[in-house]
Design a protein around this motif. Sequence first.
Motif, PDB file in Angstrom:
ATOM      1  N   THR A  63       3.925   8.938   1.240  1.00 41.54           N
ATOM      2  CA  THR A  63       4.910   9.413   0.276  1.00 41.54           C
ATOM      3  C   THR A  63       4.564  10.165  -1.040  1.00 41.54           C
ATOM      4  O   THR A  63       5.083  11.044  -1.347  1.00 41.54           O
ATOM      5  N   ASP A  92       2.330   4.044   4.664  1.00 46.09           N
ATOM      6  CA  ASP A  92       3.701   4.616   4.150  1.00 46.09           C
ATOM      7  C   ASP A  92       3.531   5.010   2.639  1.00 46.09           C
ATOM      8  O   ASP A  92       4.169   6.061   2.448  1.00 46.09           O
ATOM      9  N   LEU A 101       6.975  -2.096   3.692  1.00 46.02           N
ATOM     10  CA  LEU A 101       6.259  -1.016   3.878  1.00 46.02           C
ATOM     11  C   LEU A 101       4.838  -1.180   4.144  1.00 46.02           C
ATOM     12  O   LEU A 101       4.395  -2.229   3.474  1.00 46.02           O
TER      13      LEU A 101
END
Length: 112
Positions: free
Chosen positions: A12, A8, A4
Motif C-alpha cells: 500500500t 499488504d 491485514l
Amino acid sequence: MQELTLRDVLATLDSVLSWSYLDRPEEMAIRGIGTTPEKTKKTFLYVCKRPINERGVDLVKAAIRNGAVAIVTDRPIDARVPVIYCRDVARACEQLQTLFATEGNHAKHAER
C-alpha cells in the motif's frame, strides 16, 4: 475481524525506502495503527511521526511495550520488530489510515 498482513501494508505504501524483517514476518497480522504509544495496541503498527532522537526512541520502545508488532519511521532505529523506512511518514500515515478505514471494522481500530 479481518486482519491485514505486513505484506499488504508494504504493498500500500508508495514512499517505502527499505524495511527490515526478523524471521520472515511478511504474513504477520496487523489489526490497526497507532501514532502515539498510548493509542498503540496489541498487533498494531506504530507510525513514528517524531524524529528518531532520544525522545523518539523512547516512544518506539513504549509502543512496542504496548503491543506494536512493526514500526514505520523515516530514520534508522534498532527495534526488535520489523521496521519500515519511508521517505514521507506523514503520507504513509494517511495511506495506512485509508487502508484500515476501508477494511470494515478496522475503522474502529485504526487511529483517525
